[in-house]
Design an enzyme around this catalytic site. Structure first.
Site, PDB file in Angstrom:
ATOM      1  N   ALA A   1      -5.876   0.690  10.172  1.00 20.74           N
ATOM      2  CA  ALA A   1      -5.477   0.029  11.415  1.00 20.74           C
ATOM      3  C   ALA A   1      -4.063  -0.515  11.377  1.00 20.74           C
ATOM      4  O   ALA A   1      -3.623  -1.178  12.311  1.00 20.74           O
ATOM      5  CB  ALA A   1      -6.455  -1.102  11.739  1.00 20.74           C
ATOM      6  N   GLY A   2      -3.338  -0.249  10.285  1.00 16.76           N
ATOM      7  CA  GLY A   2      -1.960  -0.714  10.187  1.00 16.76           C
ATOM      8  C   GLY A   2      -1.855  -1.953   9.324  1.00 16.76           C
ATOM      9  O   GLY A   2      -2.682  -2.194   8.444  1.00 16.76           O
TER      10      GLY A   2
ATOM     11  N   ASP B   1      -1.977  -5.867   8.225  1.00 13.43           N
ATOM     12  CA  ASP B   1      -2.966  -6.922   8.423  1.00 13.43           C
ATOM     13  C   ASP B   1      -2.382  -8.037   9.281  1.00 13.43           C
ATOM     14  O   ASP B   1      -1.353  -8.638   8.937  1.00 13.43           O
ATOM     15  CB  ASP B   1      -3.393  -7.461   7.057  1.00 13.43           C
ATOM     16  CG  ASP B   1      -4.497  -8.478   7.164  1.00 13.43           C
ATOM     17  OD1 ASP B   1      -5.529  -8.158   7.782  1.00 13.43           O
ATOM     18  OD2 ASP B   1      -4.328  -9.595   6.640  1.00 13.43           O
TER      19      ASP B   1
ATOM     20  N   GLU C   1       0.577 -13.434  10.566  1.00 12.48           N
ATOM     21  CA  GLU C   1       0.513 -14.853  10.947  1.00 12.48           C
ATOM     22  C   GLU C   1       1.002 -15.742   9.816  1.00 12.48           C
ATOM     23  O   GLU C   1       1.752 -16.703  10.043  1.00 12.48           O
ATOM     24  CB  GLU C   1      -0.927 -15.218  11.314  1.00 12.48           C
ATOM     25  CG  GLU C   1      -1.089 -16.662  11.743  1.00 12.48           C
ATOM     26  CD  GLU C   1      -2.534 -17.026  12.035  1.00 12.48           C
ATOM     27  OE1 GLU C   1      -2.757 -18.056  12.690  1.00 12.48           O
ATOM     28  OE2 GLU C   1      -3.431 -16.280  11.594  1.00 12.48           O
TER      29      GLU C   1
ATOM     30  N   HIS D   1       8.216   0.006   1.605  1.00 12.55           N
ATOM     31  CA  HIS D   1       9.007   1.220   1.394  1.00 12.55           C
ATOM     32  C   HIS D   1       8.730   1.832   0.023  1.00 12.55           C
ATOM     33  O   HIS D   1       8.719   3.063  -0.116  1.00 12.55           O
ATOM     34  CB  HIS D   1      10.492   0.900   1.553  1.00 12.55           C
ATOM     35  CG  HIS D   1      10.853   0.451   2.936  1.00 12.55           C
ATOM     36  ND1 HIS D   1      12.009  -0.246   3.223  1.00 12.55           N
ATOM     37  CD2 HIS D   1      10.200   0.585   4.121  1.00 12.55           C
ATOM     38  CE1 HIS D   1      12.048  -0.510   4.512  1.00 12.55           C
ATOM     39  NE2 HIS D   1      10.967  -0.026   5.076  1.00 12.55           N
TER      40      HIS D   1
ATOM     41  N   ASP E   1       7.917   0.677  10.443  1.00 14.99           N
ATOM     42  CA  ASP E   1       8.552   0.333   9.172  1.00 14.99           C
ATOM     43  C   ASP E   1       7.941   1.074   7.986  1.00 14.99           C
ATOM     44  O   ASP E   1       8.295   0.823   6.847  1.00 14.99           O
ATOM     45  CB  ASP E   1       8.485  -1.175   8.921  1.00 14.99           C
ATOM     46  CG  ASP E   1       7.056  -1.705   8.824  1.00 14.99           C
ATOM     47  OD1 ASP E   1       6.107  -0.916   8.989  1.00 14.99           O
ATOM     48  OD2 ASP E   1       6.884  -2.922   8.587  1.00 14.99           O
TER      49      ASP E   1
END
Length: 266
Positions: free
Chosen positions: A64-65, A67, A72, A94, A149
Site C-alpha cells: 500500500a506504499g 506507512d 505522522e 533509495h 520517491d
C-alpha cells in the site's frame, strides 16, 4: 503464513520468493519492514545458489506504499529536524530501490492486489511485472502532497512513455490489471490462485542460463537509455571478455563440441 517477520523469504529450487508480510496494513512499508527488506535483498544478491527473485504480498494487497503512521511521526519532529530526517529516510528508500533495481539476477513482481505509491514503484523496480486479475496500480503520492520517491519518475516513463507517466503521476488515478497490461505497466496477467506459481515458473525459465552473462547483461541493459551507443558497445566488450573466462561459457562450448564430435562419428 506463520512467520512473525515483516518480510518472509523462501527459497526453493534456486528461486527466492519474498513476501511482504504485513497484511493487516496491506503491506504498507514501515521503517522496520524496510530494514528487513534490505537484509533480504542483500542475501538474495549475495547467494550464488539463488538464481532469481519473485516479490509478492501476503494477504489481499501487494504493497500500500509508505506507512502513514510513519509519516505522522516524521511531521511531529522539531521543525529544525524535519528536513534532515526526511533526507535520511530518502537515503534508505533509495538504497532499497537501488538494491532491487540492480539485483544481478532476474526479478519479477507478482502483484497480487493493490500496488500504491511506493508499492507501485517497487513493482516497477523489478525487471518484470506479473499481475493478478485483481491487481491495481496507483501513483497516489499526489494525494499526500508529495512526489514519487521510490523510482517512479525514472521507471514509469520507461514503461509507458513520458506523457502517460505524467498523466498517471499528476492524477494519482487507479490503473486496473487490464489497462496495466495494455499500456505496458504489466507484462503478463495470471489468475490470483496461480499467480505466485506462474511467476516462480517464469523466474526459473529466465534464470536457467549463465548467471555471469545474466548479471553483466542486466547491468548494461539497465543503463542503455542514458548512454550513447559507443559507450554501450564498450561496456559490452568488457563484459564479453569476462564471459569468455567464465566456467559457464567454457562448459557450454566444450559440451557443444563434444556433441558435434559424437554426431560426426556416427
Amino acid at each position: 503464513m506463520t512467520t512473525n517477520s515483516l518480510i518472509d523469504l523462501q527459497v526453493e529450487s534456486g528461486i527466492a520468493t519474498l513476501y511482504f508480510n504485513r497484511p493487516e496494513k496491506r503491506n504498507a512499508m514501515s521503517d522496520d519492514m524496510r530494514t528487513e527488506f534490505i537484509a533480504a535483498l542483500e542475501r538474495v544478491a549475495g547467494d550464488k545458489a539463488i538464481k532469481a527473485l519473485v516479490i509478492t504480498g501476503n494477504g489481499k494487497g501487494f504493497c500500500a506504499g509508505g506507512d502513514i503512521s510513519g509519516m505522522e511521526k516524521r511531521m511531529q519532529a522539531p521543525q529544525g529536524e524535519i528536513a534532515f530526517n526526511g533526507w535520511h529516510r530518502q537515503q534508505r528508500v533509495h538504497h532499497t530501490q537501488t538494491l532491487l533495481h540492480t539485483m544481478p539476477k532476474p526479478t519479477i513482481a507478482a502483484v497480487n492486489g493493490a500496488a500504491s505509491g511506493l508499492g507501485a514503484d517497487t513493482a516497477l523496480a523489478c525487471d518484470f511485472i506479473m499481475a493478478s486479475e485483481s491487481a491495481s496500480f496507483t501513483w497516489s503520492y499526489i494525494n499526500r502532497g508529495i512526489i514519487p520517491d521510490g523510482g517512479g519518475m525514472y521507471f514509469l516513463p520507461r514503461r509507458v512513455g513520458l506523457p502517460k507517466a505524467k498523466e498517471l503521476i499528476f492524477s494519482g488515478r487507479k490503473v486496473d490489471a487490464n489497462e496495466a497490461l495494455q499500456i505496458g505497466i504489466a507484462d503478463r496477467i495470471e489468475s490470483a490462485d496461480g499467480l505466485v506459481a506462474a511467476a516462480q515458473a517464469w523466474a526459473a525459465e529466465l534464470s536457467k542460463g549463465s548467471s555471469t552473462a545474466l548479471a553483466l547483461g542486466k547491468t548494461i541493459l539497465n543503463q542503455t537509455f542514458e548512454l550513447p551507443a559507443n559507450q554501450v558497445f564498450a561496456m559490452g566488450s568488457q563484459a564479453q571478455g569476462i564471459c569468455y573466462t567464465s566456467t559457464e561459457h567454457r562448459e557450454s562450448v566444450m559440451a557443444f563440441l563434444a556433441k558435434s564430435a559424437a554426431k560426426a562419428e556416427r
